[in-house]
Write a protein that holds these residues in place. Structure first.
Motif, PDB file in Angstrom:
ATOM      1  N   TRP A  12       0.838  -1.211   0.000  1.00  0.00           N
ATOM      2  CA  TRP A  12       0.000   0.000   0.000  1.00  0.00           C
ATOM      3  C   TRP A  12       0.870   1.256   0.000  1.00  0.00           C
ATOM      4  N   GLU A  16       1.118   4.244  -2.748  1.00  0.00           N
ATOM      5  CA  GLU A  16       0.808   5.614  -2.352  1.00  0.00           C
ATOM      6  C   GLU A  16       1.988   6.557  -2.617  1.00  0.00           C
ATOM      7  N   ARG A  20       2.003   9.785  -5.062  1.00  0.00           N
ATOM      8  CA  ARG A  20       2.445  11.110  -4.611  1.00  0.00           C
ATOM      9  C   ARG A  20       3.512  11.672  -5.550  1.00  0.00           C
ATOM     10  N   GLU A  30      -0.519  18.415  -1.896  1.00  0.00           N
ATOM     11  CA  GLU A  30      -1.369  17.604  -1.028  1.00  0.00           C
ATOM     12  C   GLU A  30      -1.951  18.437   0.107  1.00  0.00           C
ATOM     13  N   ARG A  32      -4.925  18.117   3.604  1.00  0.00           N
ATOM     14  CA  ARG A  32      -5.591  17.183   4.524  1.00  0.00           C
ATOM     15  C   ARG A  32      -6.726  17.932   5.193  1.00  0.00           C
ATOM     16  N   GLU A  97      -5.751  14.727  -2.107  1.00  0.00           N
ATOM     17  CA  GLU A  97      -5.954  14.328  -0.713  1.00  0.00           C
ATOM     18  C   GLU A  97      -6.041  12.808  -0.625  1.00  0.00           C
ATOM     19  N   PHE A  98      -5.302  12.239   0.318  1.00  0.00           N
ATOM     20  CA  PHE A  98      -5.278  10.793   0.512  1.00  0.00           C
ATOM     21  C   PHE A  98      -6.040  10.354   1.759  1.00  0.00           C
ATOM     22  N   THR A  99      -6.888  11.211   2.278  1.00  0.00           N
ATOM     23  CA  THR A  99      -7.587  10.893   3.511  1.00  0.00           C
ATOM     24  C   THR A  99      -8.580   9.744   3.325  1.00  0.00           C
ATOM     25  N   ARG A 100      -8.954   9.126   4.416  1.00  0.00           N
ATOM     26  CA  ARG A 100      -9.908   8.022   4.378  1.00  0.00           C
ATOM     27  C   ARG A 100     -11.327   8.561   4.391  1.00  0.00           C
ATOM     28  N   ALA A 120     -10.106   5.228   0.265  1.00  0.00           N
ATOM     29  CA  ALA A 120      -9.460   6.501  -0.084  1.00  0.00           C
ATOM     30  C   ALA A 120      -9.908   6.876  -1.486  1.00  0.00           C
ATOM     31  N   ASP A 122      -9.602  10.355  -4.200  1.00  0.00           N
ATOM     32  CA  ASP A 122      -9.169  11.716  -4.459  1.00  0.00           C
ATOM     33  C   ASP A 122     -10.047  12.269  -5.569  1.00  0.00           C
TER      34      ASP A 122
END
Length: 123
Positions: A12, A16, A20, A30, A32, A97-100, A120, A122
């Motif tokens: 993972w 990722e 990036r 990026e 958040r 953005e890689f937030t959940r 995730a 984007d």
């Protein structure tokens, strides 16, 4: 829910990091945004009326507020975009953005890999 073991988490992270790198090479920066946001923001964006049934809600009694785990990036991205005055010269504004995200999908609505509770995305 996924419980990542060391080897899977390593894969993972490699993917990722690769993403990036590609985003950076193409001028993206990026950001958040918060994982939990106030109901008021979801109401303003119109998501509350349409997606409330699929949101994980949290009631905070001491503040008498209802919060929701983020099911989508849109309202947070709008808040980031609204910070400050921008000129047309600033466009395109490339943010990633890689937030959940978390969705409370009802059983039977989706199936297999499309029925997930956390992922995730984007936008």
């Amino acid at each position: 829910m996924v419980f990542w073991h060391p080897n899977g988490w390593t894969v993972w992270q490699i993917i990722e990091q690769y993403m990036r790198k590609l985003l950076n090479e193409n001028g993206y920066r990026e950001v958040r945004t918060p994982m939990v946001m106030d109901r008021v923001l979801w109401e303003k964006s119109g998501h509350w009326e349409n997606y409330r049934a699929n949101m994980f809600l949290v009631r905070v009694d001491e503040d008498e507020k209802t919060l929701a785990l983020k099911p989508m990036n849109c309202p947070g991205a709008v808040m980031v975009f609204r910070q400050g005055v921008r000129s047309y010269r600033d466009l395109p504004l490339r943010l990633a953005e890689f937030t959940r995200l978390h969705r409370n999908e009802r059983s039977g609505v989706l199936h297999g890999m499309t029925r997930v509770r956390s992922f995730a995305q984007d936008d």
